[in-house]
Design a protein around this motif. Structure first.
Motif, short mmCIF file in Angstrom:
data_model
loop_
_atom_site.label_atom_id
_atom_site.label_comp_id
_atom_site.label_asym_id
_atom_site.label_seq_id
_atom_site.Cartn_x
_atom_site.Cartn_y
_atom_site.Cartn_z
N ILE A 24 0.82 -1.21 0.00
CA ILE A 24 0.00 0.00 0.00
C ILE A 24 0.86 1.26 0.00
CG2 ILE A 24 -1.79 1.29 1.26
CD1 ILE A 24 -2.70 -1.37 -0.13
N ALA A 25 1.95 1.26 0.73
CA ALA A 25 2.82 2.45 0.79
C ALA A 25 3.33 2.81 -0.60
CB ALA A 25 3.97 2.22 1.76
N GLN A 26 3.72 1.81 -1.38
CA GLN A 26 4.24 2.06 -2.72
C GLN A 26 3.14 2.57 -3.65
OE1 GLN A 26 4.81 -0.81 -1.07
NE2 GLN A 26 6.98 -0.68 -0.65
N LEU A 27 1.92 2.07 -3.45
CA LEU A 27 0.80 2.53 -4.27
C LEU A 27 0.43 3.97 -3.94
CD1 LEU A 27 -1.44 -0.66 -4.12
CD2 LEU A 27 -0.14 0.18 -6.08
N LYS A 31 4.97 5.11 -6.33
CA LYS A 31 6.11 4.31 -6.80
C LYS A 31 5.64 3.14 -7.65
CE LYS A 31 9.29 5.46 -3.11
NZ LYS A 31 10.10 4.97 -2.00
N ASN A 32 4.47 2.59 -7.32
CA ASN A 32 3.85 1.52 -8.11
C ASN A 32 2.48 1.98 -8.55
OD1 ASN A 32 6.02 -0.18 -7.71
ND2 ASN A 32 5.04 -1.35 -6.09
N THR A 38 -4.94 -5.66 -8.67
CA THR A 38 -4.69 -4.95 -7.42
C THR A 38 -5.91 -4.13 -7.01
OG1 THR A 38 -2.33 -4.85 -7.88
CG2 THR A 38 -3.19 -3.26 -6.28
N LEU A 39 -6.49 -3.41 -7.97
CA LEU A 39 -7.69 -2.62 -7.67
C LEU A 39 -8.84 -3.51 -7.23
CD1 LEU A 39 -7.64 0.03 -10.52
CD2 LEU A 39 -7.08 0.36 -8.11
#
Length: 64
Positions: A24-27, A31-32, A38-39
Motif C-alpha cells: 500500500i505504501a508504494q501505491l 512508486k507503483n 490490485t484494484l
C-alpha cells in the motif's frame, strides 16, 4: 487511495496492507501503479465495486 482508506477507518497503511497483502505504501506514494487485479483486491477488501471506486472522479458527460 488515502481518501478511501480514511473513509473506511483504516488509520494506517499497514492495516490495509495486512488485510490485502499488497504494498500500500508504494501505491499511495506513486512508486507503483495498481493494475486491475490490485484494484479488485482493494475493492473486495472495502466491499465496493470497481465502478464505486472510480465514481468519485465524476467524469464529465460526453456531449452528443
Amino acid at each position: 487511495m488515502k481518501e478511501l482508506r480514511r473513509m473506511h477507518d483504516h488509520q494506517s497503511q499497514e492495516q490495509l496492507a495486512e488485510a490485502t497483502q499488497l504494498g500500500i505504501a508504494q501505491l499511495e506514494s506513486g512508486k507503483n501503479f495498481p493494475n486491475l487485479t490490485t484494484l479488485s483486491i482493494i475493492c473486495k477488501s472495502y466491499n465496493i465495486t470497481l465502478g464505486e471506486f472510480f465514481a468519485p472522479l465524476d467524469y464529465p458527460q460526453k456531449e452528443k
